[in-house]
Scaffold this motif. Structure first.
Motif, PDB file in Angstrom:
ATOM      1  N   GLY A   1       0.789  -1.224   0.000  1.00  0.00           N
ATOM      2  CA  GLY A   1       0.000   0.000   0.000  1.00  0.00           C
ATOM      3  C   GLY A   1       0.819   1.270   0.000  1.00  0.00           C
ATOM      4  N   ASP A   2       2.110   1.180   0.322  1.00  0.00           N
ATOM      5  CA  ASP A   2       2.973   2.374   0.332  1.00  0.00           C
ATOM      6  C   ASP A   2       3.405   2.777  -1.078  1.00  0.00           C
ATOM      7  OD1 ASP A   2       2.911   2.482   3.126  1.00  0.00           O
ATOM      8  OD2 ASP A   2       4.600   1.100   3.308  1.00  0.00           O
ATOM      9  N   LEU A   3       3.258   1.875  -2.042  1.00  0.00           N
ATOM     10  CA  LEU A   3       3.652   2.173  -3.417  1.00  0.00           C
ATOM     11  C   LEU A   3       2.618   3.079  -4.082  1.00  0.00           C
ATOM     12  CD1 LEU A   3       4.834  -1.383  -4.452  1.00  0.00           C
ATOM     13  CD2 LEU A   3       6.299   0.625  -4.304  1.00  0.00           C
ATOM     14  N   GLN A   4       3.110   4.043  -4.824  1.00  0.00           N
ATOM     15  CA  GLN A   4       2.242   4.968  -5.552  1.00  0.00           C
ATOM     16  C   GLN A   4       2.646   4.977  -7.020  1.00  0.00           C
ATOM     17  OE1 GLN A   4       2.544   8.788  -3.659  1.00  0.00           O
ATOM     18  NE2 GLN A   4       2.244   7.952  -1.600  1.00  0.00           N
ATOM     19  N   LYS A   5       1.644   4.834  -7.903  1.00  0.00           N
ATOM     20  CA  LYS A   5       1.923   4.793  -9.334  1.00  0.00           C
ATOM     21  C   LYS A   5       1.682   6.167  -9.940  1.00  0.00           C
ATOM     22  CE  LYS A   5       1.175   1.882 -13.369  1.00  0.00           C
ATOM     23  NZ  LYS A   5       0.449   0.713 -13.920  1.00  0.00           N
TER      24      LYS A   5
ATOM     25  N   MET B   1       7.525   5.515  -3.624  1.00  0.00           N
ATOM     26  CA  MET B   1       7.062   4.982  -2.349  1.00  0.00           C
ATOM     27  C   MET B   1       7.439   5.924  -1.216  1.00  0.00           C
ATOM     28  SD  MET B   1       7.736   1.174  -0.729  1.00  0.00           S
ATOM     29  CE  MET B   1       9.495   1.403  -0.482  1.00  0.00           C
ATOM     30  N   GLU B   2       6.512   6.152  -0.314  1.00  0.00           N
ATOM     31  CA  GLU B   2       6.766   6.998   0.840  1.00  0.00           C
ATOM     32  C   GLU B   2       7.274   6.123   1.988  1.00  0.00           C
ATOM     33  OE1 GLU B   2       4.559  10.406   3.612  1.00  0.00           O
ATOM     34  OE2 GLU B   2       3.479   9.397   1.993  1.00  0.00           O
ATOM     35  N   VAL B   3       8.416   6.493   2.550  1.00  0.00           N
ATOM     36  CA  VAL B   3       9.008   5.715   3.638  1.00  0.00           C
ATOM     37  C   VAL B   3       9.304   6.628   4.825  1.00  0.00           C
ATOM     38  CG1 VAL B   3      10.052   4.052   2.052  1.00  0.00           C
ATOM     39  CG2 VAL B   3      11.360   6.045   2.787  1.00  0.00           C
TER      40      VAL B   3
ATOM     41  N   GLN C   1      10.109  11.529   6.988  1.00  0.00           N
ATOM     42  CA  GLN C   1       9.428  10.949   5.833  1.00  0.00           C
ATOM     43  C   GLN C   1      10.062  11.457   4.538  1.00  0.00           C
ATOM     44  OE1 GLN C   1       5.285  11.988   6.449  1.00  0.00           O
ATOM     45  NE2 GLN C   1       4.883  10.027   7.437  1.00  0.00           N
ATOM     46  N   ARG C   2      10.095  10.573   3.559  1.00  0.00           N
ATOM     47  CA  ARG C   2      10.572  10.987   2.246  1.00  0.00           C
ATOM     48  C   ARG C   2       9.962  10.072   1.193  1.00  0.00           C
ATOM     49  NH1 ARG C   2      14.650   7.465   3.723  1.00  0.00           N
ATOM     50  NH2 ARG C   2      15.592   6.217   2.040  1.00  0.00           N
ATOM     51  N   VAL C   3      10.059  10.511  -0.045  1.00  0.00           N
ATOM     52  CA  VAL C   3       9.553   9.737  -1.173  1.00  0.00           C
ATOM     53  C   VAL C   3      10.744   9.221  -1.970  1.00  0.00           C
ATOM     54  CG1 VAL C   3       8.218   9.790  -3.300  1.00  0.00           C
ATOM     55  CG2 VAL C   3       7.424  11.057  -1.297  1.00  0.00           C
TER      56      VAL C   3
END
Length: 611
Positions: free
Chosen positions: A448-452, A460-462, A469-471
């Motif tokens: 669910g953290d993956l963004q297309k 992905m936001e981690v 937080q960063r992308v």
């Protein structure tokens, strides 16, 4: 012998072949022939170096045995009686009787009297030669008896921790041990006691040779390599596992009315600090280990001192301790804290590791002072910056896995039978080396953290260090690795997998997370097996002998620098606080490229052929 140096006269163990060589000379063989038979000297090769080396070793053994004079008789060639030319031989009684058949009817005593009359010693012209021959025979017997005596004497010499490794081990192995500072058998026992990886710092010493050395050490000095952990250390460690007021600090030094935290012991105060300053499980364990080490040092080296008792001099003493850790505090044995064989450290600390220890401890004291658990912070008055050599930043080594080596590791793992652990290892190698994520970031990530993105690319936001937080960008090669891995776990596609599905799963459950320790051990095991494969070169094995999962992050960054990705983009991907941090760590990558390019440009031209 001074300064632990090794001279040519050092007592060394004489091999059975060397004893046989000297015995062969005593029996009448020429030095060259005996050296060829027993010392392995090839025909046409000068035998004297091997012969003289044997003589030095046997002479040292003779002196050690208390017989230095007899050593002078060894190696000399005394002609045996049967090898003397017939024309110089004395006439024996049997030959005398054969030459005189007319004496056949005489009695033996009468024949002996006639023989003595004919060949009396004082009138026999060959008497000097007979005396010389008898002396030569006696000397040969002395030689052989003395060689046998030395061989038996050597077998009775008992090993001692003060004896040199040169006496017990082959010279080739002994040279490598001495080169690493292991001069005596006691030094060897201390090194081996560190753990199974003791040999990895010794060039040219592999696992099989190390096992043979340990087996011989156990035979010669039984129990010598067992760690002598005191009951005091075990008790002190146990007290730090369970916090109690009487064990962890002097409570009368704590002003409970003014303190801003509920802590009745140093260990409880440490845990309060961890709860406030750490987010990841890995960081918490690391900080707790450092804090416990300080508490253990105060308990054992400072007579039970508490954090509030520390003064500036104690801080400096702890810094000296970190710079030269005693052997009793070092062990590579993988056992639980407080159990036999355990110690807080796995080896001497590098300057970077020492700096990390001091930074963590300074952070702890700052928190405890601000929270009024401590009245003052002595570390504020201490210079905790570790001095580095001026050229320390110019290093050509890297913790990045070379592309060719990484490909060999992946190929080996891919060739193994299909299993959840094998599929997970392949995914982690491919995904981390293509994204640069930290291990903790990967373990906490889910589908669910993956963004297309609209153009089909993934991000992905981690949550990284310090809960920042960063992308991060997830390139196509990483997405492909993830889709392949999800398929082996029973998910048809990335889009159809539940959002809660962890990117990295347990080997026993496709939907459960895996712990850092389990993943580290599993991946390390796969990489170790791959490094033993025949496709890997010795140079690659040596370069990767201490590889960890974190190296994959360095692999990504180094590859990005080599592909001319701007440093600010690499910084954003890695999550460094400043771009300068990224440059400081990975600036060696273009330096290596610079070396190869300039070397190729100014390569020495081939020598001209012909006149």
């Amino acid at each position: 012998m001074t300064d632990r140096t090794i001279s040519k006269a050092t007592l060394k163990r004489v091999s059975p072949n060397q004893f046989a060589h000297l015995r062969g000379i005593a029996e009448g063989l020429e030095i060259a022939e005996s050296a060829r038979r027993f010392l392995g000297v090839k025909p046409g090769t000068d035998p004297m170096p091997s012969h003289l080396k044997t003589m030095r070793m046997v002479t040292a053994l003779a002196k050690h045995s208390g017989h230095p004079k007899f050593a002078k008789t060894l190696g000399k060639h005394y002609k045996p009686t049967q090898e003397v030319n017939d024309k110089y031989r004395a006439v024996t009684f049997e030959e005398f009787m054969q030459a005189h058949p007319e004496l056949e009817d005489f009695s033996v005593n009468e024949c002996l009297e006639i023989y003595a009359d004919r060949y009396p010693d004082e009138t026999n012209p060959k008497a000097p030669l007979l005396t010389k021959m008898k002396w030569a025979d006696r000397m040969r017997q002395v030689q052989i008896r003395f060689i046998n005596h030395l061989e038996k004497r050597q077998a009775k010499i008992e090993a001692d921790s003060r004896q040199l490794v040169y006496f017990w081990f082959d010279e080739h192995i002994a040279k490598r041990l001495v080169g690493a500072g292991i001069v005596t058998m006691g030094d060897l026992a201390t090194s081996v006691a560190i753990g199974k990886s003791w040999y990895k710092r010794i060039a040219g010493l592999g696992e099989k040779k190390a096992e043979k050395i340990v087996a011989m050490l156990d035979e010669l000095l039984p129990g010598a390599r067992e760690r002598k952990q005191t009951a005091q250390l075990s008790t002190a460690v146990a007290s730090l596992m369970l916090p109690t007021a009487q064990d962890d600090g002097h409570i009368d030094l704590i002003d409970r009315n003014n303190a801003l935290i509920y802590a009745s012991s140093d260990l409880e105060a440490v845990r309060s600090w961890l709860d406030s300053h750490t987010a990841s499980e890995h960081t918490t364990r690391s900080f707790l280990r450092i804090a416990r080490t300080l508490l253990l040092w105060l308990k054992l080296e400072k007579g039970g001192m508490a954090l509030g008792d520390m003064r500036v001099e104690d801080c400096r003493a702890f810094m000296q301790f970190l710079q030269n850790i005693p052997t009793d505090w070092i062990s590579r044995n993988k056992v639980a804290p407080g159990t036999p064989g355990w110690a807080p450290f796995r080896g001497q600390l590098t300057p970077a590791s020492r700096q990390n220890y001091l930074d963590v401890i300074c952070g702890l004291f700052s928190y405890l002072t601000l929270s009024r658990y401590l009245k003052a912070n002595p570390w504020k008055l201490v210079n905790t910056r570790i001095e580095r050599k001026k050229n320390a930043t110019v290093r050509l080594t890297s913790k990045a896995v070379p592309h060719e080596s990484l490909s060999k590791i992946e190929a080996f793992i891919a060739s193994c039978p299909d299993s959840p652990a094998r599929n997970r290892a392949l995914f982690v190698l491919r995904f981390m080396s293509a994204t640069g994520l930290r291990v903790s970031e990967l373990l906490n990530a889910s589908v669910g953290d993956l963004q297309k993105h609209v153009d089909g690319l993934y991000a992905m936001e981690v949550v990284g260090k310090g809960s920042k937080q960063r992308v991060v960008v997830i390139p196509d090669v990483a997405i492909t690795a993830l889709q392949d891995y999800l398929w082996t776990r029973g998910f048809d596609a990335l889009e159809s997998a539940p959002k809660s599905t962890p990117l990295v799963a347990s080997a026993t459950s496709a939907s459960s997370k895996v712990s850092y320790i389990s993943l580290h051990k599993s991946l390390r095991s796969w990489i170790t097996r791959a490094m033993r494969d025949k496709q890997m070169t010795d140079k690659e094995r040596e370069a990767l002998h201490s590889i960890t999962i974190h190296w994959l992050r360095h692999t990504f960054a180094t590859a990005a620098v080599e592909k001319a990705v701007p440093f600010n983009l690499i910084q954003a991907q890695l999550g460094h606080s400043t771009v300068q941090t990224t440059i400081d760590i990975y600036s060696k990558a273009p330096l290596v490229q610079q070396l190869h390019v300039i070397n190729a440009a100014f390569k020495k031209p081939p020598s001209p052929v012909g006149p």
